[in-house]
Write a protein that holds these residues in place. Structure first.
Motif, short mmCIF file in Angstrom:
data_model
loop_
_atom_site.label_atom_id
_atom_site.label_comp_id
_atom_site.label_asym_id
_atom_site.label_seq_id
_atom_site.Cartn_x
_atom_site.Cartn_y
_atom_site.Cartn_z
N LEU A 1 15.29 27.67 10.09
CA LEU A 1 14.87 26.95 11.30
C LEU A 1 14.24 25.61 10.96
N ASN A 2 13.59 25.52 9.79
CA ASN A 2 13.00 24.26 9.37
C ASN A 2 14.07 23.20 9.12
N GLU A 3 15.21 23.60 8.56
CA GLU A 3 16.31 22.65 8.35
C GLU A 3 16.83 22.13 9.69
N ILE A 4 16.96 23.01 10.68
CA ILE A 4 17.44 22.58 12.00
C ILE A 4 16.45 21.59 12.61
N LEU B 1 16.72 18.11 10.68
CA LEU B 1 17.98 17.42 10.93
C LEU B 1 18.07 16.92 12.37
N ALA B 2 17.56 17.71 13.32
CA ALA B 2 17.61 17.31 14.73
C ALA B 2 16.62 16.19 15.04
N SER B 3 15.62 15.98 14.18
CA SER B 3 14.61 14.95 14.43
C SER B 3 15.02 13.60 13.86
N LEU B 4 15.77 13.59 12.75
CA LEU B 4 16.08 12.36 12.04
C LEU B 4 17.42 11.78 12.49
N THR C 1 23.36 36.41 13.84
CA THR C 1 23.94 35.30 13.08
C THR C 1 23.57 33.98 13.75
N LEU C 2 23.11 33.05 12.93
CA LEU C 2 22.75 31.72 13.40
C LEU C 2 23.83 30.74 12.95
N TYR C 3 24.33 29.93 13.87
CA TYR C 3 25.35 28.92 13.58
C TYR C 3 24.74 27.53 13.73
N VAL C 4 24.93 26.70 12.73
CA VAL C 4 24.44 25.32 12.74
C VAL C 4 25.65 24.39 12.60
N ASP D 1 21.48 19.65 3.28
CA ASP D 1 20.89 20.90 2.80
C ASP D 1 19.38 20.76 2.65
N LEU D 2 18.71 20.61 3.79
CA LEU D 2 17.25 20.50 3.81
C LEU D 2 16.60 21.85 4.03
N ASN D 3 17.18 22.89 3.44
CA ASN D 3 16.73 24.25 3.69
C ASN D 3 15.30 24.49 3.21
#
Length: 457
Positions: A58-61, A64-67, A86-89, A161-163
Motif C-alpha cells: 500500500l505504501n508503494e501505491i 506512486l499516486a502522489s508523485l 488479490t491486489l492489482y496495481v 518498484d517503490l515497495n
C-alpha cells in the motif's frame, strides 16, 4: 481522506504476457479494453502476505499516486478482486524493459555507450531528487528497478518498484533494507542512514553499466560487507573517459557526509557538460514538491480496502521528457546555440491604428439658458444661547405637535419651584400622616403595624 477508486476489475483488461515474478507478486503486460492502451499490471496476493508486507504494497501505491515526474513510473489504477485476496496495481508500461536489458545489449556491442551512461545518470538523479525533495528514500535502487521508456528523442529512464521506500518526514531510517550488492556501508553497519544511501546505489548502477559487473563482489555476505565498508573497487575499463571515473568515485564515498546530494550532482560541471540540453523541472525554490496522499489504512477485512485506494489516473496526458516547463540546465555554449535577442532600443513600439473620422450626425440647435454662477458660501451664523425657560417651552411644544393632542397641561417654567412625583401625589398627605403616627409609637407597636413577617403573624 483517501479518494476512492473508479471500480475497475480484472475483466477490464486483456492479459498479454508475464514480465516478471516475485515471492507474492507478478507483473504482466496488459491491454485496457476501453482505450486499447498497454499497461503494466502488478498482481499481489495480499492475503498471503504478512502485515508488514501488506503495508509495503500500500505504501508503494501511495507514493506512486502522489508523485508526477517523467523519471518515475506513473501510477494509473489499483483495485481488489471480488474476494479481497488479490491486489492489482496498474502502472505505466515501459516498453524497453529495465537496465538489465540495456546491460545485455551492451555486452553484445562491447559495452554500453558512454553517452547513454551519462543519460542514465542524469535522469535517474532527477527522479531520485523528486523523491528526496518529498522526504522519500527509495532504499532499493538497482538495475532491475530502473525501467526504460521509449520516445522519439530516445530512451527515458524511470525509477520504479517503490515497495520498500520510506517516507522519513526529515528523520533518519535504521531498518536494513535493499539488495546487498547496492547497499551502502552505513546500512551494512546497522547505523542510521538517510538520502546518501540512494546516492551510493546510483554509483553502483553507473559502475555496473560501465564495468559489466557490480563494483563490490564476494563469495559470501560477510566478505561482501567488508569489501563495501572499505570502499575499494576495480577501475572501470579504459574505453570510458576519466570524467566518468571521477563521478563514480564521487558517488562511492564510504563516508555518507562526503557524498553529494542530487542537486550537487546535477550542478557538477562534468554532468552538465555530458547531459546535453536536458530539461530539469524545478518548483518551490528548486524543489519539485508533491502533496503526498495520506497513509492508506489497512483494514482487518481486506474487502474494505477498496474504499481507501486512490482514484484512477488514466486521463493524465502530461508531457514527459520533452516538457518545456522548468529550468534548463546550463550546457556548453558551443554545443547549444543561443537565440539572438534584440536590444531594447531596437524594439519599436507598435503603431496605433488610426481610424478614419466618422461623420457625426447633425443635431438641432437648442437654445440653452446661460449657466448660473454658483452661490457664494455664507459664513455660519452664530448660535444664540437659549435660557432654561426657552428650552423647557420648546420641549413642551414639540411633545404637543408629535402627539397631536395636549397630553400634558402647559406649566410655565418656575426656576425656584421643583416639581417631584412625591409632592404632586394625591396621597401625599395620607402617607405622611400615617408615617408620622407610626414613627411616634414604641418599637413593639411598630412591628405589629409593619408589613414584615411579624406583622403578618
Amino acid at each position: 481522506m483517501q479518494q476512492q477508486g473508479q471500480g475497475s476489475t480484472i475483466q477490464d483488461f486483456n492479459v498479454l504476457e508475464k514480465l516478471g515474478e516475485g515471492s507474492f507478486s507478478s507483473v504482466y503486460k496488459v491491454q485496457r479494453k476501453s482505450d486499447g492502451q498497454y499497461y503494466a499490471m502488478k498482481k499481489v496476493v495480499i492475503s498471503q502476505q504478512s502485515y508488514k508486507e501488506r503495508e509495503n504494497a500500500l505504501n508503494e501505491i501511495r507514493i506512486l499516486a502522489s508523485l508526477d515526474s517523467p523519471y518515475i513510473v506513473e501510477f494509473k489504477d489499483s483495485f481488489l478482486d471480488s474476494e479481497g485476496k488479490t491486489l492489482y496495481v496498474i502502472m505505466e508500461f515501459a516498453s524497453g524493459g529495465d537496465l538489465n536489458s540495456l546491460l545485455k545489449q551492451g555486452k553484445i556491442k562491447g559495452g554500453v555507450e558512454e553517452a547513454e551512461i551519462w543519460k542514465v545518470l542524469t535522469q535517474i538523479t532527477i527522479g531520485v531528487k523528486v523523491l528526496h525533495d518529498n522526504n522519500i528514500l527509495h532504499r532499493d535502487l538497482k538495475l532491475a528497478n530502473v525501467f526504460i521508456g521509449k520516445s522519439p528523442e530516445g530512451n527515458i529512464y524511470k525509477i520504479g518498484d517503490l515497495n520498500i521506500s520510506k517516507v522519513t518526514h526529515g528523520a533518519n531510517a535504521r531498518t536494513q533494507a535493499g539488495t546487498p550488492y547496492y547497499a551502502s556501508p552505513e546500512v551494512w553497519k546497522g547505523e542510521q542512514y538517510s538520502w546518501p544511501c540512494d546516492i551510493w546505489s546510483i554509483g553502483c548502477i553507473i559502475y555496473e553499466l560501465a564495468a559489466q559487473q557490480p563494483p563490490f563482489r564476494a563469495a559470501d555476505l560477510q566478505s561482501l560487507s567488508r569489501r563495501i565498508q572499505t570502499g575499494v573497487y576495480d577501475p572501470i575499463p579504459g574505453k570510458y573517459s576519466k570524467d566518468l571515473s571521477e563521478v563514480i568515485k564521487l558517488l562511492l564515498q564510504v563516508n555518507p557526509r562526503s557524498r553529494p546530494s542530487c542537486d550537487t550532482i546535477l550542478k557538477n560541471p562534468l554532468v552538465i557538460k555530458k547531459s546535453g540540453a536536458l530539461l530539469v523541472e524545478e518548483e518551490v525554490g528548486g524543489k519539485k514538491m508533491a502533496k503526498l496522499l495520506q497513509t492508506i489504512k489497512l483494514p482487518y477485512n481486506l474487502k474494505q480496502l477498496k474504499g481507501n485506494l486512490p482514484k484512477a489516473n488514466y486521463e493524465n496526458k502530461i508531457k514527459r521528457s520533452n516538457s518545456q516547463s522548468g529550468i534548463r540546465v546550463n550546457t556548453d555554449i558551443s554545443q547549444t546555440p543561443q537565440p539572438i535577442r534584440k536590444q531594447p532600443e531596437d524594439v519599436k513600439p507598435p503603431q496605433q491604428l488610426q481610424r478614419p473620422p466618422q461623420p457625426q450626425p447633425q443635431s438641432q440647435q437648442v437654445n440653452k439658458p446661460p449657466l448660473l454662477k454658483p452661490p457664494m458660501a455664507q459664513p455660519p451664523k452664530p448660535q444664540q444661547v437659549q435660557t432654561p425657560q426657552q428650552l423647557y417651552s420648546k420641549v413642551q411644544q414639540q411633545e404637543q405637535r408629535l402627539l397631536g393632542q395636549q397630553k400634558y397641561p402647559y406649566v410655565p417654567y418656575q426656576q425656584q419651584q421643583q416639581i417631584t412625583p412625591r409632592d404632586s401625589s394625591p396621597r401625599r398627605g395620607q402617607y405622611q400622616n400615617q408615617y408620622n403616627m407610626v414613627a411616634g409609637m414604641p418599637s413593639g407597636m411598630r412591628r405589629q403595624n409593619s408589613a414584615g413577617p411579624i406583622g403578618r403573624r
